[in-house]
Design an enzyme around this catalytic site. Structure first.
Site, PDB file in Angstrom:
ATOM      1  N   LEU A 170      23.891 -21.301  20.495  1.00  0.00           N
ATOM      2  CA  LEU A 170      23.838 -20.871  18.782  1.00  0.00           C
ATOM      3  C   LEU A 170      25.534 -20.686  18.055  1.00  0.00           C
ATOM      4  O   LEU A 170      25.418 -20.437  17.066  1.00  0.00           O
ATOM      5  CB  LEU A 170      23.168 -19.440  18.447  1.00  0.00           C
ATOM      6  CG  LEU A 170      21.726 -19.215  19.041  1.00  0.00           C
ATOM      7  CD1 LEU A 170      20.950 -18.050  18.278  1.00  0.00           C
ATOM      8  CD2 LEU A 170      21.572 -20.325  18.170  1.00  0.00           C
ATOM      9  N   ASP A 195      20.637 -18.541  24.207  1.00  0.00           N
ATOM     10  CA  ASP A 195      21.806 -17.967  23.924  1.00  0.00           C
ATOM     11  C   ASP A 195      21.711 -16.737  24.517  1.00  0.00           C
ATOM     12  O   ASP A 195      20.220 -15.839  24.699  1.00  0.00           O
ATOM     13  CB  ASP A 195      22.179 -18.335  22.566  1.00  0.00           C
ATOM     14  CG  ASP A 195      23.518 -18.175  21.938  1.00  0.00           C
ATOM     15  OD1 ASP A 195      24.157 -18.933  21.749  1.00  0.00           O
ATOM     16  OD2 ASP A 195      24.297 -17.117  21.744  1.00  0.00           O
ATOM     17  N   ARG A 227      22.139 -14.682  21.884  1.00  0.00           N
ATOM     18  CA  ARG A 227      22.108 -14.176  21.013  1.00  0.00           C
ATOM     19  C   ARG A 227      19.661 -14.249  20.498  1.00  0.00           C
ATOM     20  O   ARG A 227      19.758 -15.265  21.361  1.00  0.00           O
ATOM     21  CB  ARG A 227      22.335 -14.549  19.972  1.00  0.00           C
ATOM     22  CG  ARG A 227      23.528 -13.828  19.759  1.00  0.00           C
ATOM     23  CD  ARG A 227      24.576 -14.532  18.346  1.00  0.00           C
ATOM     24  NE  ARG A 227      25.210 -15.335  19.185  1.00  0.00           N
ATOM     25  CZ  ARG A 227      25.692 -16.704  17.623  1.00  0.00           C
ATOM     26  NH1 ARG A 227      25.815 -16.194  16.797  1.00  0.00           N
ATOM     27  NH2 ARG A 227      26.126 -17.730  17.714  1.00  0.00           N
ATOM     28  N   TYR A 266      41.794 -17.399  29.386  1.00  0.00           N
ATOM     29  CA  TYR A 266      40.716 -18.952  28.975  1.00  0.00           C
ATOM     30  C   TYR A 266      41.142 -19.880  29.593  1.00  0.00           C
ATOM     31  O   TYR A 266      40.043 -20.693  30.258  1.00  0.00           O
ATOM     32  CB  TYR A 266      40.132 -18.649  27.118  1.00  0.00           C
ATOM     33  CG  TYR A 266      39.461 -19.887  26.808  1.00  0.00           C
ATOM     34  CD1 TYR A 266      37.895 -20.197  27.004  1.00  0.00           C
ATOM     35  CD2 TYR A 266      40.085 -21.078  26.458  1.00  0.00           C
ATOM     36  CE1 TYR A 266      37.643 -20.801  26.833  1.00  0.00           C
ATOM     37  CE2 TYR A 266      39.526 -22.309  25.664  1.00  0.00           C
ATOM     38  CZ  TYR A 266      38.354 -21.939  25.490  1.00  0.00           C
ATOM     39  OH  TYR A 266      37.331 -23.082  25.250  1.00  0.00           O
ATOM     40  N   LYS A 319      38.771 -22.173  32.155  1.00  0.00           N
ATOM     41  CA  LYS A 319      38.808 -23.698  31.837  1.00  0.00           C
ATOM     42  C   LYS A 319      39.486 -24.561  33.559  1.00  0.00           C
ATOM     43  O   LYS A 319      38.543 -24.926  34.224  1.00  0.00           O
ATOM     44  CB  LYS A 319      39.312 -24.001  30.921  1.00  0.00           C
ATOM     45  CG  LYS A 319      38.333 -23.422  29.967  1.00  0.00           C
ATOM     46  CD  LYS A 319      37.302 -23.670  29.896  1.00  0.00           C
ATOM     47  CE  LYS A 319      36.377 -23.761  28.175  1.00  0.00           C
ATOM     48  NZ  LYS A 319      35.105 -23.793  28.538  1.00  0.00           N
ATOM     49  N   ILE A 357      37.941 -27.618  17.542  1.00  0.00           N
ATOM     50  CA  ILE A 357      37.134 -29.006  16.978  1.00  0.00           C
ATOM     51  C   ILE A 357      36.429 -27.865  15.768  1.00  0.00           C
ATOM     52  O   ILE A 357      36.821 -26.754  15.534  1.00  0.00           O
ATOM     53  CB  ILE A 357      35.308 -28.311  17.640  1.00  0.00           C
ATOM     54  CG1 ILE A 357      35.335 -29.027  19.118  1.00  0.00           C
ATOM     55  CG2 ILE A 357      34.453 -29.250  17.085  1.00  0.00           C
ATOM     56  CD1 ILE A 357      35.915 -30.105  19.234  1.00  0.00           C
TER      57      ILE A 357
END
Ligand code: NAD
Ligand code: AKB
Length: 327
Positions: A15, A39, A41, A148, A152, A178
């Site tokens: 989502l 997800d 959610r 973060y 990664k 993006i």
């Protein structure tokens, strides 16, 4: 190992900004019933929740995730669920937990159930102090300043480890920021490059949380989807890299993005009020060298800043006129 065909895909974080559009494209290619969206959610009302199977699951729940893979006969996981850079700095332990537990669960399931493939995006956030800012190479110092980024880098290493140690076909690419018109971004440092278009359409003005001159690598969503599917479908035997492909497309600053919007909306104004995200952006490169992606799986982006701005404004304007800008 050779390339094995994929027939049934689980998308985690479906989502989110990328998942909402990538899932739709995967369903177009692989069949609605063969792509399970999932997800944290609940199942949404719209097409994403209705066109194909949907499962609500927390990616840190290893058994829940494995159960979904068994029930749906999944053979590839596109693992998008993550906490991004800006949200991650507000709660670093959560970023560590979600990003690392989610990925190790996906990789362990792939090993245990002998899945065909796991795809997990990395990010330009792997870069930090000590690497060249321009044309940042594929192989360079990886010293990120955010939690973060730490997750990664660790994620790329984990993917490569599972390839070498267990023969799991794990693939990943270092997305730049993006930009997209469908779903708002979810807590990153590059979010300004999406927000600015909404503000241009809605208010004719935007206050940017980065300064005018900070140049970052960016990519329009159609190229993001293309890069992901191109990598998924690439011949395994051509791959030298696995979890860490640089993918370039375009680079611009907020000032340059404003200028490109002003070609369509001449009165549009951006003011600058940098916050904690400025330091994160300052730690990232302004462009990347994606020779490995070009050589190993023929990566070619299609959009530049001008084409992206034209398309973003056309799409958002149409939604605004229909009263559906924030649908
Ligand atoms: P997003 O924040 O828009 O979406 C993430 C989704 O994951 C959300 O729908 C969220 O509800 C879900 N999620 C969060 N925690 C979860 C959990 N514990 N269990 C299950 N679901 C959970 O993110 P995105 O921008 O779509 O990013 C997708 C991937 O691409 C991430 O790995 C991200 O690091 C990477 N990436 C994104 C960008 C970008 O600019 N969007 C750039 C580089 C890398
Ligand atoms: C973020 O800003 O955190 C993301 C990314 C570049 O990984 N968009």
């Amino acid at each position: 190992m050779g390339t094995r065909a994929i027939s049934s895909i689980l998308v985690t974080g479906a989502l989110g900004q990328i998942g909402s559009e990538l899932t739709a494209e995967l369903r177009r290619r692989y069949g609605d019933g063969n792509v399970v969206a999932s997800d944290l959610r609940p199942r949404p009302e719209g097409e994403l929740g209705q066109a194909g199977p949907f499962e609500q699951v927390n990616v840190t729940d290893a058994e829940g995730l494995a159960d979904i893979c068994r029930r749906h006969g999944i053979d590839a996981i596109v693992h998008l669920a993550a906490v991004l850079s800006a949200s991650g700095e507000r709660d670093p332990l959560k970023a560590w937990h979600v990003n690392m537990a989610g990925l190790i669960n996906a990789l362990e399931i792939a090993r245990d159930l002998e899945l065909t493939q796991v795809v997990c995006p990395s990010s330009i956030a792997v870069f930090g102090a000590g690497c060249p800012k321009e044309d940042t190479p594929q192989e360079t110092v990886l010293k990120p300043s955010t939690m973060y980024g730490v997750t990664k880098v660790a994620g790329e290493l984990l993917c490569d480890y599972y390839v070498a140690r267990y023969g799991v076909d794990a693939r990943g690419l270092r997305y730049p920021g993006i930009v997209s018109a469908e779903t708002l971004p979810g807590g990153g440092t590059t979010d300004y490059a999406v927000e600015i278009y909404y503000a241009a359409i809605e208010k004719g003005a935007y206050t940017c949380f980065l300064n005018e001159d900070t140049k970052l690598p960016m990519m329009y969503m159609p190229d993001c989807i293309k890069s992901t599917i191109d990598l998924m479908e690439a011949d395994y035997d051509r791959l030298i890299h696995h979890g860490d492909f640089n993918v370039g497309s375009m680079s611009f600053s907020a000032g340059e993005l404003t200028a490109s919007i002003r070609e369509h909306i001449p009165d549009f104004r951006t003011t600058y009020n940098p916050d904690y995200r400025q330091a994160i952006a300052d730690s990232w490169p302004s462009s990347v060298d994606d020779t490995a992606a070009r050589e190993e799986w023929d990566w070619r982006p299609e959009y530049d800043l001008r084409a992206m701005t034209e398309d973003m404004l056309t799409r958002l304007r149409a939604r605004h006129e229909a009263g559906l800008l924030y649908r």
